[in-house]
Write an enzyme that holds these catalytic residues in place. Sequence first.
Site, short mmCIF file in Angstrom:
data_model
loop_
_atom_site.label_atom_id
_atom_site.label_comp_id
_atom_site.label_asym_id
_atom_site.label_seq_id
_atom_site.Cartn_x
_atom_site.Cartn_y
_atom_site.Cartn_z
N ARG A 237 0.63 -1.08 0.11
CA ARG A 237 0.04 0.31 0.03
C ARG A 237 0.80 1.30 0.57
O ARG A 237 2.22 1.40 0.69
CB ARG A 237 -1.09 -0.16 1.18
CG ARG A 237 -2.06 -0.97 1.62
CD ARG A 237 -3.43 -0.02 0.29
NE ARG A 237 -4.46 -1.35 0.31
CZ ARG A 237 -4.16 -2.67 -0.72
NH1 ARG A 237 -3.73 -2.43 -1.59
NH2 ARG A 237 -5.25 -2.99 -0.82
N GLU A 266 -3.11 7.14 -3.89
CA GLU A 266 -3.22 7.23 -4.90
C GLU A 266 -5.42 7.40 -4.94
O GLU A 266 -6.12 7.79 -4.14
CB GLU A 266 -3.83 5.31 -4.03
CG GLU A 266 -3.37 4.66 -6.39
CD GLU A 266 -3.26 3.30 -5.00
OE1 GLU A 266 -2.16 2.79 -4.99
OE2 GLU A 266 -4.21 2.50 -5.74
N HIS A 284 -0.71 0.94 -10.45
CA HIS A 284 -1.95 -0.95 -8.91
C HIS A 284 -2.17 -2.46 -9.77
O HIS A 284 -4.08 -2.35 -9.65
CB HIS A 284 -3.25 -0.05 -8.30
CG HIS A 284 -3.17 -0.68 -6.77
ND1 HIS A 284 -4.09 -0.35 -6.06
CD2 HIS A 284 -3.54 -1.59 -6.60
CE1 HIS A 284 -4.12 -1.33 -4.64
NE2 HIS A 284 -3.69 -2.22 -5.63
P1 NAP Z 1 -0.41 -11.71 4.96
O1 NAP Z 1 -0.10 -13.04 4.47
O2 NAP Z 1 -1.12 -10.90 6.13
O3 NAP Z 1 0.74 -10.92 5.38
C1 NAP Z 1 1.52 -9.66 5.67
C2 NAP Z 1 2.65 -9.54 6.51
O4 NAP Z 1 2.85 -8.85 6.48
C3 NAP Z 1 2.60 -10.66 7.33
O5 NAP Z 1 4.37 -11.60 7.68
C4 NAP Z 1 3.07 -9.98 8.61
O6 NAP Z 1 3.73 -10.53 10.03
C5 NAP Z 1 3.58 -8.98 8.06
N1 NAP Z 1 3.64 -7.71 9.22
C6 NAP Z 1 2.18 -7.03 9.25
N2 NAP Z 1 2.29 -6.11 10.11
C7 NAP Z 1 4.10 -5.95 10.26
C8 NAP Z 1 3.81 -4.70 10.96
N3 NAP Z 1 3.87 -4.18 11.63
N4 NAP Z 1 5.32 -5.08 10.83
C9 NAP Z 1 6.13 -5.86 10.27
N5 NAP Z 1 5.88 -7.18 9.48
C10 NAP Z 1 4.09 -6.88 9.77
O7 NAP Z 1 -0.90 -10.44 3.78
P2 NAP Z 1 -0.32 -10.45 2.36
O8 NAP Z 1 -1.78 -12.00 1.69
O9 NAP Z 1 0.26 -10.98 1.98
O10 NAP Z 1 -1.05 -9.31 1.48
C11 NAP Z 1 0.07 -7.94 1.90
C12 NAP Z 1 -0.84 -6.29 1.82
O11 NAP Z 1 -0.28 -6.72 0.72
C13 NAP Z 1 -2.43 -6.56 1.22
O12 NAP Z 1 -2.45 -6.77 2.87
C14 NAP Z 1 -2.66 -5.73 0.63
O13 NAP Z 1 -2.56 -4.36 1.11
C15 NAP Z 1 -1.11 -5.90 -0.23
N6 NAP Z 1 -1.82 -5.88 -1.93
C16 NAP Z 1 -1.58 -5.74 -2.86
C17 NAP Z 1 -2.10 -6.00 -3.95
C18 NAP Z 1 -1.23 -4.91 -5.54
O14 NAP Z 1 -2.62 -5.09 -6.65
N7 NAP Z 1 -0.51 -4.23 -5.54
C19 NAP Z 1 -2.90 -6.93 -4.28
C20 NAP Z 1 -3.07 -8.08 -3.32
C21 NAP Z 1 -2.38 -7.04 -1.83
P3 NAP Z 1 3.27 -11.92 11.04
O15 NAP Z 1 2.90 -13.18 10.06
O16 NAP Z 1 4.27 -12.17 11.21
O17 NAP Z 1 2.48 -11.32 11.65
#
Ligand code: NAP
Length: 317
Positions: A237, A266, A284
């Site tokens: 994000r 954005e 995006h």
């Molecule tokens: P996820 O499986 O929940 O993974 C998030 C990771 O971030 C986990 O490893 C978590 O660690 C870590 N994390 C969360 N808060 C943190 C903090 N304060 N400090 C350090 N690490 C932290 O999520 P995901 O499915 O991979 O998706 C991640 C994000 O990608 C989504 O939330 C979305 O905003 C973005 N996204 C973007 C697009 C795009 O089109 N560009 C598409 C899809 C998603 P822990 O496991 O240790 O809690």
Amino acid sequence: MTRLLISRPMTDAVRDRARAEFDTEIRDSNAPMTKEEMVTGLREFDVIMPSLGDAFSQEVFASAGETRCKLLANFGVGYNHIDVDAARDAGVAVTNTPGAVTDATADIAMTLLLMSARRAAEGERLVRSGKWEGWHPTQMLGLHVTGKHVGIVGLGRIGEAISRRCHFGFGMDVSYLARSDKDPGFPVRRSESAASLAEGVDFLVVAVPGGDETRHLIDSKVLAAMKPTAHLINVARGEVVDEEALIAALEAGAIGGAGLDVYEFEPRVPERLRRLDNVTLLPHLGTAAEEVRSAMGHMALDNVAAHAAGRNLPNAV
Ligand code: NAP
């Protein structure tokens, strides 16, 4: 029959299923919902399928008062546009679409990593300009990718998928930042902070959720810790990166370059950023493939169906 409001036009497959299974209304606009639309939606529909930019804030729930709506089945894994606590207080559950987006978003991270390292966008602009004078040994030298060291901020679903591509595809060392230890099945090193991760790597890839906890996690200090040759890639994000500080670092040549799929405000992309050659800018595109958008829509509809049948929500957040 469940009254469903979908906030954006969907792929044909998702639209047809929604209309077959529910009493469905689909907005014909791609603009974010206005406050009035959200308030009316909460009062008049059983379920809303919102998406990125539909800011269901505390104020929206307060204005809606008593809601007919009991579920926001978000289209997308990121739900930082929804105040989940305010939703819960209003008796509205929230679901998202994890997993369906993982590989596509990891692929876009690799696209940006390669484009930024190898100056692909700049090179494409050169060819299109008609000013390319031909190959020569020192033309447009970029950063070699194979065997480098990648640092992944957030080794969750998407971060791990990126790490696998980097490890198995490009022979890279992988370090990461997360709140807990991770084991993707090959050696990875956990860092204590974003700054300590940044200082050792050639690519810093951001894959944490947005929201208050991660706002400006990548700030001027983290950018200053990066090697002058290193590239920052953000597919998470926009708000996770202090965009003003990033522009300053890129303008000063303090880092090698950046590849961005998301922006702090954005869809506004600052003119100063658009002027720079050492940044690759995508609109995006993370999940922008027909089958992925359909899979996301079906996952959101599975949650609507579970809600309608009184079953547990498969993807409650
Ligand atoms: P996820 O499986 O929940 O993974 C998030 C990771 O971030 C986990 O490893 C978590 O660690 C870590 N994390 C969360 N808060 C943190 C903090 N304060 N400090 C350090 N690490 C932290 O999520 P995901 O499915 O991979 O998706 C991640 C994000 O990608 C989504 O939330 C979305 O905003 C973005 N996204 C973007 C697009 C795009 O089109 N560009 C598409 C899809 C998603 P822990 O496991 O240790 O809690």
